[in-house]
Design a protein around this motif. Structure first.
Motif, PDB file in Angstrom:
ATOM      1  N   ARG A 275     -29.766  82.161  35.627  1.00  0.00           N
ATOM      2  CA  ARG A 275     -29.400  80.702  36.507  1.00  0.00           C
ATOM      3  C   ARG A 275     -28.132  81.106  37.209  1.00  0.00           C
ATOM      4  O   ARG A 275     -27.261  81.828  36.682  1.00  0.00           O
ATOM      5  N   SER A 276     -27.571  80.210  38.099  1.00  0.00           N
ATOM      6  CA  SER A 276     -26.549  80.257  38.934  1.00  0.00           C
ATOM      7  C   SER A 276     -25.377  80.255  38.106  1.00  0.00           C
ATOM      8  O   SER A 276     -25.053  79.266  36.930  1.00  0.00           O
ATOM      9  N   THR A 277     -24.235  80.779  38.252  1.00  0.00           N
ATOM     10  CA  THR A 277     -22.712  80.592  37.574  1.00  0.00           C
ATOM     11  C   THR A 277     -22.417  79.303  37.935  1.00  0.00           C
ATOM     12  O   THR A 277     -21.704  78.722  36.894  1.00  0.00           O
ATOM     13  N   LYS A 278     -22.584  78.471  39.101  1.00  0.00           N
ATOM     14  CA  LYS A 278     -22.355  77.010  39.103  1.00  0.00           C
ATOM     15  C   LYS A 278     -22.885  75.980  38.444  1.00  0.00           C
ATOM     16  O   LYS A 278     -22.336  75.378  37.604  1.00  0.00           O
ATOM     17  N   SER A 279     -24.141  76.294  38.035  1.00  0.00           N
ATOM     18  CA  SER A 279     -24.874  75.694  37.272  1.00  0.00           C
ATOM     19  C   SER A 279     -24.334  75.592  35.732  1.00  0.00           C
ATOM     20  O   SER A 279     -24.267  74.712  34.936  1.00  0.00           O
ATOM     21  N   VAL A 280     -24.175  76.911  35.329  1.00  0.00           N
ATOM     22  CA  VAL A 280     -23.730  77.020  33.954  1.00  0.00           C
ATOM     23  C   VAL A 280     -22.026  76.213  33.937  1.00  0.00           C
ATOM     24  O   VAL A 280     -21.685  75.826  32.964  1.00  0.00           O
ATOM     25  N   TYR A 281     -21.154  76.603  34.985  1.00  0.00           N
ATOM     26  CA  TYR A 281     -19.849  75.851  34.976  1.00  0.00           C
ATOM     27  C   TYR A 281     -20.188  74.221  34.801  1.00  0.00           C
ATOM     28  O   TYR A 281     -19.464  73.837  34.120  1.00  0.00           O
ATOM     29  N   GLU A 282     -21.173  73.748  35.600  1.00  0.00           N
ATOM     30  CA  GLU A 282     -21.507  72.387  35.479  1.00  0.00           C
ATOM     31  C   GLU A 282     -21.759  71.917  34.037  1.00  0.00           C
ATOM     32  O   GLU A 282     -21.514  70.992  33.707  1.00  0.00           O
TER      33      GLU A 282
ATOM     34  N   LYS B 250     -19.553  69.449  30.831  1.00  0.00           N
ATOM     35  CA  LYS B 250     -20.258  68.278  30.071  1.00  0.00           C
ATOM     36  C   LYS B 250     -19.988  68.563  28.685  1.00  0.00           C
ATOM     37  O   LYS B 250     -20.212  67.705  27.947  1.00  0.00           O
ATOM     38  N   GLY B 251     -19.673  69.831  28.194  1.00  0.00           N
ATOM     39  CA  GLY B 251     -19.621  70.238  26.999  1.00  0.00           C
ATOM     40  C   GLY B 251     -21.014  70.421  26.298  1.00  0.00           C
ATOM     41  O   GLY B 251     -21.790  70.718  27.010  1.00  0.00           O
ATOM     42  N   GLY B 252     -21.195  70.695  24.932  1.00  0.00           N
ATOM     43  CA  GLY B 252     -22.398  70.716  24.276  1.00  0.00           C
ATOM     44  C   GLY B 252     -22.855  72.264  24.566  1.00  0.00           C
ATOM     45  O   GLY B 252     -22.213  73.197  24.187  1.00  0.00           O
TER      46      GLY B 252
ATOM     47  N   GLY C  19     -23.687  74.248  26.547  1.00  0.00           N
ATOM     48  CA  GLY C  19     -23.179  75.164  27.627  1.00  0.00           C
ATOM     49  C   GLY C  19     -22.286  76.147  26.977  1.00  0.00           C
ATOM     50  O   GLY C  19     -21.742  77.188  27.618  1.00  0.00           O
ATOM     51  N   LEU C  20     -21.372  75.744  25.946  1.00  0.00           N
ATOM     52  CA  LEU C  20     -20.388  76.454  25.414  1.00  0.00           C
ATOM     53  C   LEU C  20     -20.886  78.047  24.730  1.00  0.00           C
ATOM     54  O   LEU C  20     -20.084  78.744  24.584  1.00  0.00           O
ATOM     55  N   ARG C  21     -22.226  77.949  24.934  1.00  0.00           N
ATOM     56  CA  ARG C  21     -22.738  79.226  24.339  1.00  0.00           C
ATOM     57  C   ARG C  21     -22.419  80.238  25.170  1.00  0.00           C
ATOM     58  O   ARG C  21     -22.443  81.617  24.855  1.00  0.00           O
ATOM     59  N   TYR C  22     -22.324  80.062  26.566  1.00  0.00           N
ATOM     60  CA  TYR C  22     -22.047  81.032  27.596  1.00  0.00           C
ATOM     61  C   TYR C  22     -20.647  81.465  27.384  1.00  0.00           C
ATOM     62  O   TYR C  22     -20.524  82.621  27.983  1.00  0.00           O
ATOM     63  N   LEU C  23     -19.601  81.067  26.699  1.00  0.00           N
ATOM     64  CA  LEU C  23     -18.314  81.669  26.786  1.00  0.00           C
ATOM     65  C   LEU C  23     -18.471  82.747  25.973  1.00  0.00           C
ATOM     66  O   LEU C  23     -17.527  83.532  26.012  1.00  0.00           O
ATOM     67  N   ASN C  24     -19.376  83.032  25.344  1.00  0.00           N
ATOM     68  CA  ASN C  24     -19.378  84.258  24.372  1.00  0.00           C
ATOM     69  C   ASN C  24     -19.990  85.485  25.014  1.00  0.00           C
ATOM     70  O   ASN C  24     -19.775  86.596  24.485  1.00  0.00           O
ATOM     71  N   LEU C  25     -20.471  85.489  26.318  1.00  0.00           N
ATOM     72  CA  LEU C  25     -21.172  86.484  26.813  1.00  0.00           C
ATOM     73  C   LEU C  25     -20.097  87.244  27.548  1.00  0.00           C
ATOM     74  O   LEU C  25     -18.747  86.930  28.253  1.00  0.00           O
ATOM     75  N   ARG C  26     -20.145  88.572  27.328  1.00  0.00           N
ATOM     76  CA  ARG C  26     -19.256  89.726  27.948  1.00  0.00           C
ATOM     77  C   ARG C  26     -19.405  89.501  29.183  1.00  0.00           C
ATOM     78  O   ARG C  26     -20.423  89.610  29.948  1.00  0.00           O
TER      79      ARG C  26
END
Length: 159
Positions: free
Chosen positions: A93-100, A104-106, A108-115
């Motif tokens: 998915r686009s980085t913009k969609s993950v940023y959005e 919102k929280g919830g 999406g926070l799982r992406y913060l752990n990706l190297r």
């Protein structure tokens, strides 16, 4: 207490299955020729608007296929462009969609752990026949400018 765990497990499983069902499958990796076409179109958009940019194109496995930068781009944008492309390919998915989603929280926070993940616009999927063949990442301007160049690159793939 056991029934609560069972309900939570079912909800998490259904969320995971729903998220996986919405994501496209990986396809054959993008060719160098197509990667250059994507990068060239995005860089033309950057030049037209006087943006300083670096661009990276990765294949469907997240490996670098093509990289280019303008002489005047900030050096930090070299790694960021590569990270944006890799993040888009790895999450499908686009980085913009993950940023959005992060805003919102919830979940999406799982992406913060990706190297190497960057939560900023500018990483876009490259698709063919409904499958991910790679991703492009732009860096050097604002998030909106990076995204504008990335989308111009994506548009060139369809030509």
């Amino acid at each position: 207490m056991i029934w609560i765990r069972a309900v939570v497990a079912m909800l998490l499983t259904s969320f995971a299955l729903g998220a996986a069902a919405q994501q496209p499958l990986y396809g054959s990796p993008i060719s160098v020729e197509d990667a250059k076409r994507v990068a060239s179109a995005g860089m033309a958009e950057a030049k037209k608007n006087n943006f300083n940019m670096a661009v990276a194109v990765v294949d469907s496995t997240g490996h670098l296929v093509y990289f280019e930068r303008m002489d005047t781009v900030q050096l930090g944008s070299i790694a960021i462009a590569q990270d944006k492309a890799m993040a888009a390919a790895n999450t499908r998915r686009s980085t913009k969609s993950v940023y959005e989603e992060l805003e919102k929280g919830g979940a999406g926070l799982r992406y913060l752990n990706l190297r190497g993940f960057v939560t900023s616009e500018g990483g876009e999927l490259l698709m063919r026949d409904g499958k991910v063949i790679g991703a492009v990442g732009f860096s050097g301007g604002s998030g909106a400018q990076d995204g504008q160049c990335a989308r111009a690159g994506v548009a060139a793939l369809g030509r």
